[in-house]
Design a protein around this motif. Structure first.
Motif, mmCIF file in Angstrom:
data_model
loop_
_atom_site.group_PDB
_atom_site.id
_atom_site.type_symbol
_atom_site.label_atom_id
_atom_site.label_comp_id
_atom_site.label_asym_id
_atom_site.label_seq_id
_atom_site.Cartn_x
_atom_site.Cartn_y
_atom_site.Cartn_z
ATOM 1 N N LEU A 15 0.785 -1.036 0.000
ATOM 2 C CA LEU A 15 0.094 0.196 0.145
ATOM 3 C C LEU A 15 0.927 1.109 0.012
ATOM 4 N N LEU A 16 0.704 2.092 -0.852
ATOM 5 C CA LEU A 16 1.559 3.187 -1.184
ATOM 6 C C LEU A 16 0.340 4.663 -1.124
ATOM 7 N N LEU A 17 0.594 5.461 0.088
ATOM 8 C CA LEU A 17 -0.109 6.566 -0.117
ATOM 9 C C LEU A 17 0.713 7.929 0.283
ATOM 10 N N LYS A 65 4.276 3.824 3.196
ATOM 11 C CA LYS A 65 4.386 2.483 2.468
ATOM 12 C C LYS A 65 4.143 1.448 3.642
ATOM 13 N N ILE A 66 2.974 0.641 3.565
ATOM 14 C CA ILE A 66 2.663 -0.421 4.154
ATOM 15 C C ILE A 66 2.762 -1.849 3.461
ATOM 16 N N ILE A 67 3.681 -2.444 3.699
ATOM 17 C CA ILE A 67 4.012 -4.151 2.988
ATOM 18 C C ILE A 67 2.922 -5.158 3.622
ATOM 19 N N ASP A 68 2.801 -6.033 2.452
ATOM 20 C CA ASP A 68 1.772 -7.285 3.283
ATOM 21 C C ASP A 68 0.583 -6.946 3.854
ATOM 22 N N VAL A 69 -0.349 -5.978 3.074
ATOM 23 C CA VAL A 69 -1.309 -5.566 3.917
ATOM 24 C C VAL A 69 -2.256 -6.552 3.879
#
Length: 1180
Positions: free
Chosen positions: A281-283, A319-323
């Motif tokens: 997830l990219l915000l 950046k949040i990985i493996d959402v």
């Protein structure tokens, strides 16, 4: 890094095996390939397959089965007939398609959805739908770019708008020199590729802002037209306005004003974002403002996930990985500067393509058995489940009475061989699908074990041991394990039995070594297999490298002494800062140390010793600190001061909290604290190790034992060493409890033939857990149906059981107890009652004489029952005693004397002593070669004879038959003359050699012989006397040489020669012209001529000191140094050729002219004018 590689290589085999076995445990049961089975897809291309349009397209489809499967393909849902397309081929024995693009084909013509089917007589398996798309890297559309004129402090966005490619390109900004444009909190690139300026500065003015798009799949880079940016500063803007207005006009641009933040992207106050589970997830939030705003992120109503959250692009990107679904929610970005803030809320919804909860697994059944296939998946939205049989929807597939579909489960009842098939489960929603093949294979097969027979497993003690028993059978076999070939079945908590047949021993000990038998059985048969387990001692570093402080240019050494299992070969590797040692001869790696010579500042760092064997690995590190050499005073590194203010809190029955304040670390950081305890109740004054904690910690929770009066103290440790202990803490007495452990090292060994002595290692005071510590000692005879006999004792570590049979096995155990109860049930050990002397002597003793010094003895072993103890071996008594360990039946007797008679007997030995001797056996050794004669003397020399006397050999080793004498003359250069040999009878002890040469040295070689051969020889030298006539002549010569008149005559001759030489030398320097002078006159060198006038010479060569030859021991004045270069130059000037040569003393031979037509007289005259010093040297 090198360390990572070494550590990966040094993972122990036992740990690697554990991972492999656990993988086997969760895998489906594999059917051996020699048995009939439906197809299984083993390899296929990815679902979304983007290909390079310039290369051949390879669509993979591999499968296994028995019989081997055939392959077919569909394209866009219809049959794909590859025989009709010359560009398409299928690999032999494979389903992989190769589409030939490089020979004229076009990739775009083969876009579509492909699916592979692998089929044999037992079913059909299908691949995923493989979407083939060629990659695209289109050119930038042409556009007219206007220059950007912007005022200092304003925001700016440079749009990239890259062409749409497949896959999407990677965007970056560079200048004309292909240098990346610097980015910061003020200037940064957005996720869409645009370049954002929160506020522009004059230095942003440039004409080469270029956006590049890199298409990795086709290895191409596309470039946008350069963008020009012109920033107008307030000063320059005011000057421009002033130049265009009259003096009476009021003018002036406002100075740069600070502005509160405004979001450049995203726009508005809210937005939404949908992301799929498992993705990244990219915000993004980018703001304008002056000063440059700072971005902060929060999640409303929750926390950002730890360990999965990262901030990029100067915190403008979250950046949040493996959402997962739990990451759904509202994320707020806040942009703030000194004038205010602005925020934006992004509502994130996490959807999910289907993912497996339980994927169907292959099912092997025997005729008449029942089974189920389960297909469970989840997703958001919830996926739908559909079944296929052999690639056909199950609703229209052929009927099978043994099959019943119940939603996500297929139930099979009383299957028959015709029930074999491949079933496909499809789980799909709007975001994707999952497809899994699982076969039902109906077989009737007896068990088979796939693990190789007698496979050897080696593990380190105290680590897990996993013994493999891979098997197959239908119905599924039951697996049992036995220790040894005929041991009892293994059960209990000591073992773990895995579904794949693997036996796990969680903590392997030495007594676990041996043979293990795996038995697999079903109703069709039974089979077994044996494997071997060896337990190895762990590798340890018993002396580790220590922290060193060394002055620059000194020498330092790190030790790394190891202890390892004798059957394992260790390798020792040294690293510096987790990398290889520098390639420098100053680093010397020894067997157990590393030495660094001539230490420099670059040698400062951490040095690690890594010891690897095939089964385990250990390492230890030490830091080297290099300090400046005197006179610069070095920092004083010392051990830390002791901690203080110890405090006990949180008192519980089995734990307590200890805190302290560290003392001064003395310029070396504290690395750890060692905590020790004293038991004032049982061992007052004795301090024992409790635990160790990191140096950053000043509290510790300590585990306690019952019935101990604790005091604690703390020791600080740094790289220099350990501090003095702190003052003790207050005392804390724990409550009593029953013992937690039993005595260790329990043994049962008899001291007499009729007793059993049971010994153990008593518990220490703090291990008693309470008052009234006692021991329950129990024993019973092994392999006899007896009850345990027990006795309770106190304050002892030994108990003697009397009246036992001689040397029989006993089971023994010792259990601790106190006033509050018993310890856990102890383990049993096997002991033996006392030994007695053996009763029987070895029989049938035979001696085989191998040669004159070696014999071999054979005997029959005594019956083990008659040994009456542990058989230690056999002893042979002859002139000395030889012991042979173990149950041997022969032995070698070395070192015998030739031609001798011996008597021997054999006795069996146990722990008590020796048994009776066998009857004496007499044997003789044959003759051997003798030793050298005891002496050789040469006496009575005359002009032509010598007398030889000798002694017989000390060890004849047989009957002497003769002596052999060899001799030869030796001249003054030590060369040997012809060799003469004489044979002498054995009863002689002297000999006169005649007809020898006078005044001659002879060398003699003398040895003795038996019938076997010649022995070692003895040598001697002697000289015949000189002839008298020669002696008198030599005397007269010596007398003449020592007469005074002769010495005076010689001195007069020498003086006369010296005078003549001096006269010649003077004439040479003062008289007529020599060829050298003629040469000088001819040259008339302008540089040399003035020098001759200055020093008062006549233009001729003088006898200056720098031209005199140097004798050994002469000294050259400091102001008259002879240089090679000067000498060479002068020779080149005058020589003009190669005819000139030098004498040993350095004088020049021959004419300086190189012309060959010179008269011989001149050449002779020049060469025959030696200097007087040279002449004197030659005379002397």
């Amino acid at each position: 890094m090198k360390l990572n590689f070494i550590l990966q290589m040094s993972i122990s085999t036992s740990k690697t095996s554990l991972v492999l076995f656990l993988c086997q445990i969760i895998s489906a049961l594999d059917v051996p390939l020699d048995l009939s089975q439906p197809p299984t897809i083993t390899q296929q291309s990815p679902k979304d397959y983007i290909v390079d349009p310039r290369e051949n397209i390879v669509i993979q489809c591999e499968a296994k089965g028995k019989p081997p499967p055939s392959f077919s393909w569909t394209r866009n849902g219809t049959h794909f007939d590859i025989d009709k397309d010359a560009q398409v081929t299928m690999k032999p024995n494979s389903g992989t398609l190769v589409i030939n693009i490089m020979n004229g084909g076009k990739a775009e013509a083969y876009e579509g959805v492909y699916q592979c089917t692998a089929r044999n007589e037992r079913g059909a398996a299908i691949s995923n739908n493989i979407v083939i798309r060629p990659s695209r890297s289109p050119l930038w559309t042409k556009e007219k770019l206007e220059p950007n004129h912007v005022r200092e402090g304003d925001s700016l966005v440079l749009h990239c708008r890259p062409p749409v490619g497949l896959p999407p390109p990677i965007i970056f900004w560079m200048d004309n020199a292909f240098q990346r444009l610097p980015q910061s909190e003020r200037v940064s690139q957005g996720l869409n590729g645009d370049l954002y300026f929160s506020n522009v500065q004059p230095e942003d003015t440039r004409e080469d802002y270029i956006c590049y798009a890199r298409f990795n799949h086709t290895q191409t880079i596309q470039q946008k037209q350069p963008i020009s940016v012109k920033v107008f500063s307030m000063d320059s803007l005011n000057d421009t306005i002033a130049a265009n207005l009259s003096d009476t006009d009021i003018y002036g641009a406002k100075p740069v004003t600070e502005r509160q933040p405004v979001l450049l992207t995203p726009t508005g106050s809210t937005s939404t974002k949908v992301e799929l589970r498992g993705n990244v997830l990219l915000l993004e939030c980018i703001a304008a403002g002056l000063p440059t705003p700072v971005i902060r992120w929060i999640k409303e109503g929750g926390e950002l996930p730890a360990n999965r959250t990262f901030f990029e692009n100067f915190k403008k990107t979250l950046k949040i990985i493996d959402v997962s679904e739990a990451d759904s929610g509202n994320y707020k970005c806040i942009a703030r500067n000194a004038l205010g803030s602005v925020h934006h809320v992004i509502s994130v919804t996490v959807k999910a393509a289907p993912y497996w909860i339980t994927a169907p697994r292959n099912l092997v059944l025997s005729p008449g058995e029942d089974g189920t296939l389960i297909c469970r998946a989840n997703g958001n939205p919830k996926p739908s489940i559909s079944w296929l049989a052999n690639g056909v929807p199950i609703a229209i597939a052929p009927e099978d009475p043994s099959r019943k579909v119940d939603g996500d489960t297929i139930i099979f009842s009383h299957v028959q061989e015709r029930s074999s098939a491949v079933y496909q489960c499809n789980a799909s929603n709007e975001y994707g699908y999952l497809l899994a093949n699982a076969f039902v294979n109906v077989l009737a097969e007896p068990p088979r074990i796939l693990t190789p027979a007698n496979k050897l497993y080696q593990v380190i003690a105290d680590s897990p041991a996993l013994l493999d028993c891979a098997y197959f059978g239908s119905p599924k076999p039951e697996i049992e394990w036995f220790k040894g070939v005929k041991g009892s079945i293994l059960r209990g908590n000591e073992y773990v039995f895995h579904d794949n047949g693997t036996l796990e021993i969680p903590v392997a000990q030495k007594n676990n070594a041996g043979t293990y038998t795996c038995v697999a059985r079903n109703e069709l048969g039974k089979i077994q297999n044996e494997v071997q387990l060896e337990i190895k001692d762990p590798t340890m570093i018993i002396k580790q490298p220590e922290y060193k402080v060394i002055q620059r240019y000194g020498q330092v050494s790190f030790e790394c002494i190891i202890k390892h299992d004798s059957t394992l070969l260790p390798t020792v590797t040294w690293l510096k800062d987790n990398d290889e040692l520098p390639d420098d001869e100053r680093f010397l790696v020894g067997k157990d140390n590393l030495t660094i010579m001539n230490v420099t500042d670059k040698d400062d760092g951490t040095y690690t010793c890594i010891v690897n064997t095939t089964l385990d690995s250990v390492s230890a590190s030490a830091v080297l600190t290099v300090v400046a050499a005197p006179p610069t005073p070095a920092i004083i590194y010392a051990r830390p001061n002791p901690p203080f203010d110890l405090e006990l809190t949180g008192q519980l029955e089995r734990s307590i909290d200890l805190s302290w304040i560290p003392g001064d670390e003395n310029n070396s950081p504290i690395t750890s604290f060692v905590i020790e305890f004293e038991d004032a109740l049982h061992e007052p004054g004795v301090w024992r190790y409790q635990t160790e904690v990191p140096g950053s910690q000043t509290t510790a929770q300590l585990k306690l034992s019952p019935y101990v009066n604790y005091s604690f103290r703390v020791i600080a440790v740094n790289r220099i060493g350990r501090s003095q202990p702190s003052e003790p803490s207050e005392q804390y007495l724990t409550k009593s409890a029953s013992p937690d452990e039993n005595p260790a090292n329990v043994q049962g060994i008899g001291s007499e033939p009729d007793n059993l002595v049971i010994t153990w290692e008593p518990l220490k005071g703090f291990q008693s857990n309470g008052p009234g510590l006692q021991y329950k000692v129990s024993w019973r005879q092994k392999d006899v149906d007896d009850e345990w006999t027990s006795v309770i004792v106190a304050n002892v570590s030994k108990y003697i059981v009397s009246g036992t049979p001689t040397f029989v096995p006993y089971e023994v155990k010792v259990q601790a107890l106190n006033d509050l109860g018993y310890a856990p049930e102890p383990s049993e050990v096997i002991g033996h009652s006392g030994e007695d002397l053996p009763m029987v002597a070895p029989g049938n003793v035979q001696v085989h004489v191998i040669n004159s010094t070696l014999a071999k003895v054979h005997w029959d072993p005594v019956p083990l029952k008659s040994v009456r103890g542990h058989l230690q071996g056999y002893k042979i008594y002859y002139w000395k005693i030889l012991t042979f360990r173990g149950n041997k039946t022969f032995g070698m007797l070395p070192g015998l004397e030739p031609y001798s008679s011996y008597k021997l007997n054999v006795r069996v030995v146990n722990g008590k002593g020796e048994g009776p001797a066998s009857p004496d056996k007499v044997f003789k050794t044959p003759e051997g070669v003798p030793s050298s004669p005891s002496f050789l003397k040469i006496t009575n020399p005359t002009l032509d004879s010598l007398t030889l006397e000798w002694g017989s050999p000390t060890h004849p080793n047989g009957v002497l038959t003769s002596y052999t004498l060899k001799f030869q003359p030796i001249n003054n250069t030590h060369e040997l003359g012809p060799l003469v040999e004489i044979r002498i009878p054995a009863n002689e002890s002297s000999l006169i050699l005649k007809n020898l040469n006078y005044s001659t040295r002879y060398k003699f070689y003398f040895n003795a012989q038996t019938s076997v051969g010649s022995g070692s020889q003895i040598t001697e030298e002697a000289v015949t006397i000189m002839d008298e006539g020669k002696i008198s002549m030599a005397s007269r010569q010596v007398d003449i040489a020592t007469q005074g008149w002769f010495i005076g005559l010689m001195c007069a001759v020498a003086l006369l020669i010296l005078i003549l030489l001096i006269v010649c030398f003077i004439r040479r320097n003062k008289g007529g012209k020599y060829p050298v002078k003629e040469k000088e006159d001819a040259h008339a060198d302008p540089e040399i001529q003035p020098m001759k006038e200055d020093d008062g010479t006549f233009g001729e060569y003088s006898d200056a000191e720098d031209h005199k030859p140097l004798k050994k021991g002469s000294r050259t004045p400091s102001d008259r140094t002879v240089k090679k270069e000067d000498s060479d130059d002068s020779l080149v000037d005058y020589g003009e050729g190669v005819n000139g040569q030098f004498n040993e003393d350095g004088s020049f031979i021959g004419q300086y002219s190189g012309k060959k037509e010179k008269e011989p007289a001149e050449g002779n005259e020049s060469s025959e004018a030696p200097s007087p010093v040279n002449a004197m040297n030659s005379f002397v």
